[in-house]
Write a protein that holds these residues in place. Sequence first.
Motif, mmCIF file in Angstrom:
data_model
loop_
_atom_site.group_PDB
_atom_site.id
_atom_site.type_symbol
_atom_site.label_atom_id
_atom_site.label_comp_id
_atom_site.label_asym_id
_atom_site.label_seq_id
_atom_site.Cartn_x
_atom_site.Cartn_y
_atom_site.Cartn_z
ATOM 1 N N ALA A 177 60.562 46.284 -21.877
ATOM 2 C CA ALA A 177 61.893 46.513 -21.691
ATOM 3 C C ALA A 177 62.367 46.380 -19.969
ATOM 4 O O ALA A 177 63.177 46.758 -19.704
ATOM 5 C CB ALA A 177 62.275 48.006 -21.982
ATOM 6 N N VAL A 178 61.938 44.797 -19.672
ATOM 7 C CA VAL A 178 62.092 44.449 -18.550
ATOM 8 C C VAL A 178 61.537 45.321 -17.134
ATOM 9 O O VAL A 178 61.938 44.909 -16.111
ATOM 10 C CB VAL A 178 63.461 43.826 -18.379
ATOM 11 N N LEU A 179 60.910 46.311 -17.609
ATOM 12 C CA LEU A 179 60.172 46.933 -16.661
ATOM 13 C C LEU A 179 58.987 46.277 -16.063
ATOM 14 O O LEU A 179 58.073 45.626 -16.605
ATOM 15 C CB LEU A 179 59.712 48.301 -16.827
ATOM 16 N N THR A 180 58.818 46.461 -14.696
ATOM 17 C CA THR A 180 57.592 46.049 -13.950
ATOM 18 C C THR A 180 56.764 47.078 -13.018
ATOM 19 O O THR A 180 57.526 47.673 -12.548
ATOM 20 C CB THR A 180 57.931 44.530 -13.244
ATOM 21 N N GLY A 181 55.528 46.677 -12.652
ATOM 22 C CA GLY A 181 55.059 47.632 -11.714
ATOM 23 C C GLY A 181 54.679 48.930 -12.080
ATOM 24 O O GLY A 181 54.164 49.185 -13.252
ATOM 25 N N GLU A 182 55.189 49.820 -11.448
ATOM 26 C CA GLU A 182 54.852 51.405 -11.863
ATOM 27 C C GLU A 182 56.268 52.202 -11.950
ATOM 28 O O GLU A 182 56.519 52.776 -10.705
ATOM 29 C CB GLU A 182 53.793 51.974 -10.927
ATOM 30 N N PRO A 183 57.062 51.882 -12.924
ATOM 31 C CA PRO A 183 58.488 52.333 -12.765
ATOM 32 C C PRO A 183 58.325 53.962 -12.915
ATOM 33 O O PRO A 183 57.825 54.421 -13.649
ATOM 34 C CB PRO A 183 59.198 51.784 -13.877
ATOM 35 N N THR A 184 59.392 54.707 -12.522
ATOM 36 C CA THR A 184 59.595 56.125 -12.694
ATOM 37 C C THR A 184 60.239 56.165 -14.311
ATOM 38 O O THR A 184 61.320 55.611 -14.124
ATOM 39 C CB THR A 184 60.392 56.660 -11.610
#
Length: 82
Positions: free
Chosen positions: A42-49
Amino acid sequence: MAVPVLTWEAFVLDDLGMAQDVGETWRTARVGVTDPGTPFAAVLTGEPTVYKGLNPVRWGVPGAACSSAMTGSTPAASARRG
């Protein structure tokens, strides 16, 4: 016919043949995105909260034929297996 499935109930993933192991990690607010190119991310990257505070996160180790977009990002205070 292949049908996509999205569930918040991790403890059914092994019953569906979608996970080899399931469990719950306590006191976490973040996840690690392993495949940002997949629609699951869902277009998230890295380590999102993903939570405003520390909460339990249910998970499953995907089977060989399954796709995976995220993983736990930090060591858990405690974890239990289903």
